[in-house]
Design a protein around this motif. Structure first.
Motif, PDB file in Angstrom:
ATOM      1  N   LYS A  89      26.158  42.846   5.997  1.00 54.25           N
ATOM      2  CA  LYS A  89      26.084  41.396   5.782  1.00 54.25           C
ATOM      3  C   LYS A  89      24.844  40.763   6.405  1.00 54.25           C
ATOM      4  N   GLY A  90      24.101  41.569   7.183  1.00 57.19           N
ATOM      5  CA  GLY A  90      22.895  41.034   7.804  1.00 57.19           C
ATOM      6  C   GLY A  90      22.905  41.212   9.313  1.00 57.19           C
ATOM      7  N   THR A  91      21.723  41.258   9.901  1.00 56.13           N
ATOM      8  CA  THR A  91      21.608  41.495  11.332  1.00 56.13           C
ATOM      9  C   THR A  91      21.582  40.211  12.151  1.00 56.13           C
ATOM     10  N   SER A  92      21.248  39.099  11.531  1.00 55.77           N
ATOM     11  CA  SER A  92      21.172  37.836  12.252  1.00 55.77           C
ATOM     12  C   SER A  92      21.299  36.688  11.265  1.00 55.77           C
ATOM     13  N   PHE A  93      22.052  35.666  11.622  1.00 57.51           N
ATOM     14  CA  PHE A  93      22.263  34.538  10.719  1.00 57.51           C
ATOM     15  C   PHE A  93      21.481  33.295  11.134  1.00 57.51           C
ATOM     16  N   GLY A  94      21.431  33.009  12.432  1.00 60.64           N
ATOM     17  CA  GLY A  94      20.844  31.740  12.869  1.00 60.64           C
ATOM     18  C   GLY A  94      21.656  30.561  12.393  1.00 60.64           C
ATOM     19  N   ALA A  95      22.936  30.821  12.137  1.00 62.50           N
ATOM     20  CA  ALA A  95      23.873  29.805  11.644  1.00 62.50           C
ATOM     21  C   ALA A  95      25.263  30.198  12.133  1.00 62.50           C
ATOM     22  N   PRO A  96      26.215  29.275  12.126  1.00 64.43           N
ATOM     23  CA  PRO A  96      27.561  29.615  12.599  1.00 64.43           C
ATOM     24  C   PRO A  96      28.189  30.734  11.781  1.00 64.43           C
ATOM     25  N   SER A  97      29.003  31.561  12.462  1.00 63.30           N
ATOM     26  CA  SER A  97      29.768  32.587  11.752  1.00 63.30           C
ATOM     27  C   SER A  97      31.175  32.631  12.323  1.00 63.30           C
ATOM     28  N   VAL A  98      32.118  33.092  11.528  1.00 59.98           N
ATOM     29  CA  VAL A  98      33.510  33.163  11.947  1.00 59.98           C
ATOM     30  C   VAL A  98      33.687  34.151  13.093  1.00 59.98           C
ATOM     31  N   LEU A  99      32.768  35.114  13.209  1.00 61.87           N
ATOM     32  CA  LEU A  99      32.853  36.107  14.280  1.00 61.87           C
ATOM     33  C   LEU A  99      32.763  35.457  15.656  1.00 61.87           C
ATOM     34  N   GLU A 100      31.975  34.390  15.766  1.00 60.39           N
ATOM     35  CA  GLU A 100      31.883  33.680  17.043  1.00 60.39           C
ATOM     36  C   GLU A 100      33.234  33.103  17.434  1.00 60.39           C
ATOM     37  N   ASN A 101      33.924  32.533  16.461  1.00 62.01           N
ATOM     38  CA  ASN A 101      35.264  31.996  16.723  1.00 62.01           C
ATOM     39  C   ASN A 101      36.211  33.088  17.206  1.00 62.01           C
ATOM     40  N   GLU A 102      36.147  34.237  16.552  1.00 62.89           N
ATOM     41  CA  GLU A 102      37.064  35.326  16.878  1.00 62.89           C
ATOM     42  C   GLU A 102      36.862  35.821  18.303  1.00 62.89           C
ATOM     43  N   LEU A 103      35.600  36.060  18.688  1.00 62.74           N
ATOM     44  CA  LEU A 103      35.345  36.540  20.037  1.00 62.74           C
ATOM     45  C   LEU A 103      35.639  35.452  21.071  1.00 62.74           C
ATOM     46  N   ALA A 104      35.310  34.214  20.738  1.00 70.21           N
ATOM     47  CA  ALA A 104      35.596  33.109  21.653  1.00 70.21           C
ATOM     48  C   ALA A 104      37.098  33.011  21.928  1.00 70.21           C
ATOM     49  N   LYS A 105      37.920  33.149  20.897  1.00 68.84           N
ATOM     50  CA  LYS A 105      39.368  33.064  21.087  1.00 68.84           C
ATOM     51  C   LYS A 105      39.884  34.209  21.956  1.00 68.84           C
ATOM     52  N   LEU A 106      39.307  35.391  21.776  1.00 72.87           N
ATOM     53  CA  LEU A 106      39.704  36.530  22.611  1.00 72.87           C
ATOM     54  C   LEU A 106      39.389  36.275  24.077  1.00 72.87           C
ATOM     55  N   VAL A 107      38.197  35.745  24.345  1.00 71.73           N
ATOM     56  CA  VAL A 107      37.793  35.466  25.721  1.00 71.73           C
ATOM     57  C   VAL A 107      38.659  34.369  26.326  1.00 71.73           C
ATOM     58  N   ILE A 108      38.872  33.294  25.582  1.00 70.61           N
ATOM     59  CA  ILE A 108      39.669  32.169  26.070  1.00 70.61           C
ATOM     60  C   ILE A 108      41.110  32.587  26.328  1.00 70.61           C
ATOM     61  N   ASP A 109      41.667  33.396  25.447  1.00 72.03           N
ATOM     62  CA  ASP A 109      43.052  33.846  25.612  1.00 72.03           C
ATOM     63  C   ASP A 109      43.206  34.784  26.815  1.00 72.03           C
ATOM     64  N   ALA A 110      42.153  35.541  27.113  1.00 69.04           N
ATOM     65  CA  ALA A 110      42.252  36.567  28.152  1.00 69.04           C
ATOM     66  C   ALA A 110      41.975  36.052  29.552  1.00 69.04           C
ATOM     67  N   VAL A 111      41.020  35.139  29.683  1.00 71.48           N
ATOM     68  CA  VAL A 111      40.511  34.758  31.001  1.00 71.48           C
ATOM     69  C   VAL A 111      41.113  33.425  31.437  1.00 71.48           C
ATOM     70  N   PRO A 112      41.787  33.379  32.577  1.00 67.89           N
ATOM     71  CA  PRO A 112      42.551  32.193  32.987  1.00 67.89           C
ATOM     72  C   PRO A 112      41.766  30.889  33.024  1.00 67.89           C
ATOM     73  N   SER A 113      40.491  30.942  33.440  1.00 73.68           N
ATOM     74  CA  SER A 113      39.750  29.694  33.660  1.00 73.68           C
ATOM     75  C   SER A 113      39.043  29.170  32.422  1.00 73.68           C
ATOM     76  N   ILE A 114      38.974  29.972  31.366  1.00 75.96           N
ATOM     77  CA  ILE A 114      38.127  29.617  30.232  1.00 75.96           C
ATOM     78  C   ILE A 114      38.874  28.770  29.203  1.00 75.96           C
ATOM     79  N   GLU A 115      38.368  27.559  28.992  1.00 66.77           N
ATOM     80  CA  GLU A 115      38.885  26.686  27.940  1.00 66.77           C
ATOM     81  C   GLU A 115      37.877  26.517  26.811  1.00 66.77           C
ATOM     82  N   MET A 116      36.606  26.788  27.130  1.00 63.20           N
ATOM     83  CA  MET A 116      35.537  26.667  26.143  1.00 63.20           C
ATOM     84  C   MET A 116      34.413  27.611  26.570  1.00 63.20           C
ATOM     85  N   VAL A 117      33.733  28.218  25.585  1.00 67.66           N
ATOM     86  CA  VAL A 117      32.730  29.230  25.901  1.00 67.66           C
ATOM     87  C   VAL A 117      31.478  29.031  25.061  1.00 67.66           C
TER      88      VAL A 117
END
Length: 434
Positions: A89-117
Motif C-alpha cells: 500500500k506504500g511506504t509513507s503517506f504523509g496523511a492520516p491512516s487508520v493504522l495510527e488509530n489502531e496503535l494509539a488505541k493499543l497504547v492507550i488501553d495498555a498504559v495506565p496514564s495515557i489518555e492521548m498519544v
C-alpha cells in the motif's frame, strides 16, 4: 555447545576500515564502535529469532535485540508478513491512516496514564517534544533529570552533574550551548533527598521531572518503590509534572510498562523501541488536558514528515498483539531469570565480584560488589577493564552482549533454554580465564 574462540573477523574489519572514511568513527551510533570495551566490532549481515549473523559467517546468541525492539524475536514471521502486506500500500503517506488509530488505541488501553498519544520517529524526538509540552502546561522552564539517565541526544538532556554538584547543568558534549542546559537540573537516582534539595533550591520553577523508571543506560538499575512513590508525591506537592521515559521499559518489563509494574501513574510518558517492532518510531502521551496543548489541537508545535509511518505502525500493532498473548511476560521473566542467575552464580564461583538482576526481559550484570543503585555506583565501583575482557571473551564464544557496562541487556520470546545453556557454557569458559 560453545563456539570456537578463533573468531573470524576479516570481512568485518575490511568493511569497518572503509566505513571509517565514510562515517564518523565508522558507525551511525557511537556504542556500536566498541570504544567502551576495546577490540574490533563485528558487522552484522542478518538476524533471526534470538540469533545474529555477521558477514564473516559467525553466529551469535544476541542479547541486544536491536537495543530492545526485537522483543518477539528478530525478523519475526508474523511481523514480517504484516509488513509485506502493508508495503503493497506504500511506504509513507504523509496523511492520516487508520493504522495510527489502531496503535494509539493499543497504547492507550495498555498504559495506565495515557489518555492521548502523539507518534513521532524516535525516542529522542519523543523526549525532546515532551519537555516542550511540560513547559507550556506549567508555564515554567526548568526540567529535572537524573544522572546516568539517557533521554536521547537533544541539547537539554546532554548534561552531567559535576563532582558533588547535583543541580548545576553543564553541557556534556562540545557543540551544546551552555544556554541550552541552564534550565536542566540533575539529581541522583534512587535518592529522594537529592530531589527534595533541588526542588527547594528552585522553588516554583521546575516544570517537570523526567526519568527512566528502570535505568537502562547506566546498566540495569531498578528503582526502589519508595523512590518512585516519593517522586509522585513531591511533583504533586510542587505543582510539577512527572514523566516516565518508557522508551526502553514500555511493553518490555510489562504490557502496561514500568508504571503498571510499579503502580505509579505519571502525568506523561515517552515510548519507542517495542511499539515500532524494530522500525523507527517514538511516541509521547499522557493526560488529555496536557496533550490537548499539542498542535493542531493547541499551540505547542511539533510535526514530522514520517510520523505515524504506516510500516512502523504495522510492525508495532503486530508486536503488541503478540506480546498481549497469555504467557508472554511470564516466559520472558523465566528465561531471563535463569540467564542472569546463572551468570551471577558462575561469576561468584570463579571468585569475581558480580551483581545484577532483571525485570521480565530486561537485565544487567556488573563487575562490582552490591549494591548498584545509581549511575555514581557504576562509575565509582565497577571494574570496567574486567567487563571489557569478559565482553570480548563472550563475543569470541558466540555471545553478543551490549558493548558497554553502561548498557542493559535484552531477551526475546525467541530465546530458548538451549540459548541460555550455550550462554552459560560460554560464561563458564570466560569467567574461568578472566
Amino acid at each position: 555447545m560453545v563456539a570456537s574462540q578463533s573468531l573470524k573477523t576479516s570481512e568485518s574489519q575490511r568493511v569497518l576500515k572503509e566505513a571509517a572514511d565514510l562515517m564518523p568513527g565508522g558507525v551511525s551510533s557511537p556504542v556500536r564502535a566498541f570504544k567502551s570495551v576495546g577490540g574490533n566490532a563485528v558487522v552484522f549481515d542478518s538476524v533471526k529469532g534470538s540469533k545474529a549473523y555477521d558477514i564473516d559467517g559467525n553466529e551469535y546468541v544476541d542479547y541486544i535485540g536491536s537495543w530492545g525492539p526485537a522483543i518477539v524475536g528478530a525478523a519475526n514471521e508474523e511481523v514480517n508478513a504484516a509488513l509485506a502486506e502493508a508495503l503493497k500500500k506504500g511506504t509513507s503517506f504523509g496523511a492520516p491512516s487508520v493504522l495510527e488509530n489502531e496503535l494509539a488505541k493499543l497504547v492507550i488501553d495498555a498504559v495506565p496514564s495515557i489518555e492521548m498519544v502523539r507518534f513521532v520517529n524516535s525516542g529522542t524526538e519523543a523526549c525532546m517534544s515532551v519537555v516542550r509540552v511540560m513547559r507550556a502546561f506549567t508555564e515554567r522552564q526548568k526540567i529535572l533529570k537524573f544522572s546516568g539517565c539517557y533521554h536521547g541526544h537533544a541539547d537539554m538532556y546532554l548534561v552531567q552533574a559535576g563532582s558533588g554538584v547535583l543541580t548545576l547543568g553543564l553541557p556534556d558534549s562540545p557543540g551544546v550551548p551552555k544556554a541550552s542546559t541552564e534550565t536542566t537540573l540533575v539529581a541522583k537516582y534512587n535518592d529522594l533527598d537529592s530531589v527534595r534539595s533541588v526542588f527547594e533550591q528552585n522553588k516554583g520553577e521546575i516544570a517537570g521531572v523526567i526519568l527512566e523508571p528502570v535505568v537502562g543506560n547506566s546498566g540495569f538499575i531498578p528503582p526502589t518503590q519508595e523512590f518512585l512513590t516519593g517522586l509522585r508525591e513531591i511533583t504533586e506537592q510542587e505543582g510539577a509534572l512527572l514523566c516516565f521515559d518508557e522508551v526502553m521499559t514500555g511493553f518490555r518489563i510489562a504490557y502496561s510498562g514500568a508504571q503498571g509494574y510499579f503502580g505509579i501513574k505519571p502525568d506523561l510518558s515517552t515510548f519507542g523501541k517495542v511499539i515500532g517492532g524494530g522500525l523507527p518510531v517514538g511516541a509521547y502521551g499522557g493526560r488529555k488536558d496536557i496533550m490537548s496543548l499539542v498542535a493542531p489541537a493547541g499551540p505547542v508545535y511539533q510535526a514530522g514528515t514520517l510520523s505515524g509511518n504506516p510500516l512502523a505502525m504495522t510492525a508495532g500493532i503486530k508486536t503488541l498483539e503478540i506480546m498481549k498473548r497469555p504467557g508472554s511476560y511470564e516466559y520472558l521473566d523465566k528465561i531471563t531469570g535463569r540467564l542472569i542467575n546463572g551468570l551471577l552464580e558462575i561469576g561468584k564461583e570463579y571468585g569475581h565480584a558480580v551483581c545484577g538482576g532483571h525485570i521480565s526481559g530486561m537485565w544487567g550484570l556488573f563487575f562490582c560488589e552490591e549494591p548498584v543503585t545509581c549511575f555514581e555506583d557504576v562509575k565509582e565501583k565497577c571494574d570496567f577493564d574486567k567487563f571489557a575482557r569478559y565482553h570480548r571473551g563472550m563475543l569470541e564464544n558466540g555471545i553478543y552482549l551490549a558493548p558497554s557496562q553502561y548498557e542493559a541487556g535484552f531477551t526475546s520470546l525467541q530465546h530458548t533454554e538451549a540459548d541460555i545453556d550455550r550462554t552459560l557454557a560460554a560464561a563458564r569458559v570466560v569467567m574461568k580465564d578472566l
